[in-house]
Write an enzyme that holds these catalytic residues in place. Structure first.
Site, PDB file in Angstrom:
ATOM      1  N   ARG A   1      -2.661  -5.801  -8.334  1.00 21.03           N
ATOM      2  CA  ARG A   1      -1.531  -6.732  -8.210  1.00 21.03           C
ATOM      3  C   ARG A   1      -1.563  -7.784  -9.309  1.00 21.03           C
ATOM      4  O   ARG A   1      -0.585  -8.009  -9.987  1.00 21.03           O
ATOM      5  CB  ARG A   1      -1.560  -7.426  -6.852  1.00 21.03           C
ATOM      6  CG  ARG A   1      -1.201  -6.516  -5.705  1.00 21.03           C
ATOM      7  CD  ARG A   1      -1.648  -7.066  -4.400  1.00 21.03           C
ATOM      8  NE  ARG A   1      -3.089  -7.286  -4.419  1.00 21.03           N
ATOM      9  CZ  ARG A   1      -3.831  -7.548  -3.374  1.00 21.03           C
ATOM     10  NH1 ARG A   1      -3.258  -7.662  -2.198  1.00 21.03           N
ATOM     11  NH2 ARG A   1      -5.135  -7.716  -3.465  1.00 21.03           N
TER      12      ARG A   1
ATOM     13  N   SER B   1      -3.022  -7.570   2.765  1.00 18.78           N
ATOM     14  CA  SER B   1      -3.300  -7.506   4.210  1.00 18.78           C
ATOM     15  C   SER B   1      -3.726  -8.887   4.714  1.00 18.78           C
ATOM     16  O   SER B   1      -3.349  -9.297   5.813  1.00 18.78           O
ATOM     17  CB  SER B   1      -4.415  -6.505   4.498  1.00 18.78           C
ATOM     18  OG  SER B   1      -4.037  -5.221   4.081  1.00 18.78           O
TER      19      SER B   1
ATOM     20  N   LYS C   1     -16.835  -6.184   6.722  1.00 17.00           N
ATOM     21  CA  LYS C   1     -15.670  -7.077   6.616  1.00 17.00           C
ATOM     22  C   LYS C   1     -15.098  -7.504   7.967  1.00 17.00           C
ATOM     23  O   LYS C   1     -14.162  -8.282   7.991  1.00 17.00           O
ATOM     24  CB  LYS C   1     -14.573  -6.355   5.831  1.00 17.00           C
ATOM     25  CG  LYS C   1     -14.752  -6.414   4.334  1.00 17.00           C
ATOM     26  CD  LYS C   1     -13.435  -6.062   3.672  1.00 17.00           C
ATOM     27  CE  LYS C   1     -13.592  -5.836   2.188  1.00 17.00           C
ATOM     28  NZ  LYS C   1     -12.417  -5.168   1.635  1.00 17.00           N
TER      29      LYS C   1
ATOM     30  N   HIS D   1       0.852  -1.203   0.000  1.00 15.54           N
ATOM     31  CA  HIS D   1       0.000   0.000   0.000  1.00 15.54           C
ATOM     32  C   HIS D   1       0.882   1.245   0.000  1.00 15.54           C
ATOM     33  O   HIS D   1       0.632   2.203  -0.739  1.00 15.54           O
ATOM     34  CB  HIS D   1      -0.873   0.069   1.268  1.00 15.54           C
ATOM     35  CG  HIS D   1      -1.937  -0.971   1.382  1.00 15.54           C
ATOM     36  ND1 HIS D   1      -2.065  -1.778   2.482  1.00 15.54           N
ATOM     37  CD2 HIS D   1      -2.944  -1.307   0.548  1.00 15.54           C
ATOM     38  CE1 HIS D   1      -3.108  -2.573   2.334  1.00 15.54           C
ATOM     39  NE2 HIS D   1      -3.660  -2.316   1.155  1.00 15.54           N
TER      40      HIS D   1
END
Ligand code: PNS
Length: 160
Positions: free
Chosen positions: A90, A128, A41, A17
């Site tokens: 990504r 993450s 989440k 990030h």
């Protein structure tokens, strides 16, 4: 004044990030990191902690600000007079969800563009979720997150 928003849940922020944020800060006059509450989440870290970890990581970047938000992303972007949302990509696997979110945001506000920045190859594997999984089994996350986050992850999984 060209303002860009870097949004995410940042649970927690990783060096991947930070790489995108630093590169965005070179392209825009101001970058606002929008930290989503993301109640759906069930984040591991509280909103306050996630904001604190990011603030401490970007303190040297003069044109970068951090703010939590609990609204539509386009509303947050409008509040900051930002016309650009920056998202890191990504792998192809990121694309489908990111493409969908960009389309929804385009539908909600046609004046706001989503710009995708390719992750640096050295961070292409980093997420993450991977960091949390490694830490949950006692693996080392050194170099993947800041020292502050590394310590916080150790504390969290020690208590569990
Ligand atoms: O870290 P993430 O999971 O990629 O971040 C996703 C985020 C926070 C950018 C996304 O969930 C979001 O924009 N939330 C705000 C609510 C919203 O605007 N929803 C409509 C766009 S799908």
């Amino acid at each position: 004044m060209q303002v860009a928003i870097c949004p995410g849940s940042f649970d927690p922020i990783t060096v991947g990030h930070l790489d995108v944020i630093e590169r965005a800060a070179k392209l825009y006059d101001k970058v606002v990191i929008g930290v989503a509450q993301d109640a759906n989440k069930k984040p591991l870290f509280s909103l306050e902690d996630r904001v604190k970890f990011i603030s401490n990581s970007v303190s040297k970047l003069e044109n970068v600000e951090v703010e939590a938000f609990d609204s539509l992303l386009v509303q947050f972007a409008r509040k900051h007079k930002a016309r650009t949302i920056i998202k890191g990509l990504r792998a192809v696997s990121d694309f489908e969800l990111e493409f969908q979110m960009a389309q929804v945001n385009h539908y909600l506000d046609i004046s706001i563009e989503t710009v995708f920045m390719m992750a640096s190859p050295k961070y292409a594997y980093l997420s993450s979720s991977a960091v949390k999984e490694i830490a949950s089994y006692g693996g080392s996350v050194e170099g993947l997150v800041t020292t502050e986050v590394e310590i916080a992850l150790k504390e969290f999984f020690k208590k569990k």
